[in-house]
Scaffold this active site. Sequence first.
Site, mmCIF file in Angstrom:
data_model
loop_
_atom_site.group_PDB
_atom_site.id
_atom_site.type_symbol
_atom_site.label_atom_id
_atom_site.label_comp_id
_atom_site.label_asym_id
_atom_site.label_seq_id
_atom_site.Cartn_x
_atom_site.Cartn_y
_atom_site.Cartn_z
ATOM 1 N N CYS A 8 30.267 43.830 40.143
ATOM 2 C CA CYS A 8 31.106 44.547 41.147
ATOM 3 C C CYS A 8 31.980 43.676 41.932
ATOM 4 O O CYS A 8 31.812 42.382 41.849
ATOM 5 C CB CYS A 8 30.243 45.163 42.194
ATOM 6 S SG CYS A 8 28.789 46.365 41.445
ATOM 7 N N GLY A 34 34.760 44.846 37.632
ATOM 8 C CA GLY A 34 34.100 46.045 37.557
ATOM 9 C C GLY A 34 35.127 47.179 37.066
ATOM 10 O O GLY A 34 36.139 47.383 37.625
ATOM 11 N N ASN A 108 27.874 43.919 46.137
ATOM 12 C CA ASN A 108 28.053 43.147 45.039
ATOM 13 C C ASN A 108 26.757 42.414 44.858
ATOM 14 O O ASN A 108 26.255 41.645 45.496
ATOM 15 C CB ASN A 108 29.278 42.155 44.825
ATOM 16 C CG ASN A 108 29.331 41.434 43.759
ATOM 17 O OD1 ASN A 108 28.732 41.436 42.620
ATOM 18 N ND2 ASN A 108 30.061 40.263 43.932
ATOM 19 N N GLY A 109 26.012 42.693 43.663
ATOM 20 C CA GLY A 109 24.708 41.734 43.516
ATOM 21 C C GLY A 109 23.757 42.646 42.837
ATOM 22 O O GLY A 109 24.044 43.807 42.248
ATOM 23 N N TYR A 249 33.202 32.220 33.927
ATOM 24 C CA TYR A 249 33.809 33.400 33.069
ATOM 25 C C TYR A 249 34.260 34.474 34.249
ATOM 26 O O TYR A 249 35.308 35.065 34.111
ATOM 27 C CB TYR A 249 32.513 33.879 32.421
ATOM 28 C CG TYR A 249 33.011 35.204 31.613
ATOM 29 C CD1 TYR A 249 34.145 35.328 30.784
ATOM 30 C CD2 TYR A 249 32.356 36.540 32.014
ATOM 31 C CE1 TYR A 249 34.408 36.577 30.106
ATOM 32 C CE2 TYR A 249 32.914 37.632 31.429
ATOM 33 C CZ TYR A 249 33.751 37.755 30.516
ATOM 34 O OH TYR A 249 34.152 38.980 29.977
#
Length: 461
Positions: A8, A34, A108-109, A249
């Site tokens: 996310c 995302g 996020n996570g 990445y």
Amino acid sequence: MAGPNHSCGVVAISADYDVASDLYTALTIIQHRGQESAGISVYNGATIRTVKGQGLVNVAIPTSSLSQLPGHSGIGHVRYATMGAVGYENTQPLNVSTNFGEIAVAHNGELTNYNELKEKYMKEGWVFFTGSDSELILRLLGKYLVDYDPIEAVHKIMDELDGAYSVVFTINGKTYGFRDRYGFRPLILGKLDGGYMLVSESSAIEALKGEVIRDVEPGEICEITNTSYKFTPHEGEHPRAHCMFEWVYFARPDSVIDGRTVYDVRREIGRVLARECPADVDFVMPIPDSGRAHAIGYAIEAGIPYEEGFMKNRAAGRTFILPEQKLRETAVSMKMIPIRSAVKDKKVLIIDDSIVRGTTLKILIGMLKDAGAKEVHVRIGCPPVIAPCFYGVDMKTRDQFIANKHSIDEIREIIGADSLGYISLEGLVEAIGFKAEDLCLACVNNKYPTKIAGEEYRFSQ
């Protein structure tokens, strides 16, 4: 391009103007984090209004809806599901009404103790309406805000949670962000003309003509208003575990994550690769887009020409953040077209960020050879991925990793390459510029920074 799927991205803005448009812009900048769903929640002075849906930002949040979101503070989210099914009920931000105001949360996570905590609170009578661990964070906020101010409530939450979380939330127009004590996922503070923002990547701040102030440190809480910001640090020592894949990445190359410019790190990875894994080729080419800086670094260090060997279809989405493997494979031939005149009768070296399953790389190598390449050599900017991630990356089982089933030479044969080389773990750490103990390297060394049942805990004596 053959990298894993991320989870996310989040953003929060407090300003002296309506923020919906800037939230929308920021989400489009971090769209790569995302692509399954997106949403915006804005406090209009009386209540929180939310627009969210499935798909890319421009589909999930029609621009015509922004005028329906007046307000000077709000948050936004883009999602790739690593916990909880794909569906509207798990789309964020998540909102709840309480007797002390409305709360909206974006996360996020991934929480490693989610199931344990969920079971505990269900026994106490709590009801959960989604399969997302973000709902637990929202409900814990509601629990602790009964007796504590937002800062104290977040400290209480941090004492319960384990795993990866960078969170933004708004309550009654007050806007906050906080980051787990390991620092797995990024969160950056920026100044805008008329306000402040928190966001997963610094590139979104720059896109809004803002000024990057600094990263939210692991364990820190940051409150933003339209005129100021305030940090509340974590007290005491705590190990760090920045996810190395942010630089390899996930993040945009123009972003700065924890003081390291992503582009510079990737270029340095390429330089290290050139020293560790030389090749006798005519030119170096990337797998666009994430492999580009790696390839540039390799070409500079090795003194070999750099060329573009693939034309990328910009209309296609980020293939490896698609939710199903079959969709990813089908999309490859639509997304990448070899430049025949560049590769015909040449010995080419392609640089990619990582190999997870190897299926896509095999297709791309075949396409290059069909286009007339004499030889195709491969170098990878990440050590072999051998272990699952429990911190917000969609790599959950060991059987999906080609490096767990085959030697490097066997992988080379499977993907059809003439040679294959990976950067070493030591070389990757050198290129990122952090000490190994400050990075999460679990997916490549099997040592986890948090306690995971059945896995090796890296801090064990």
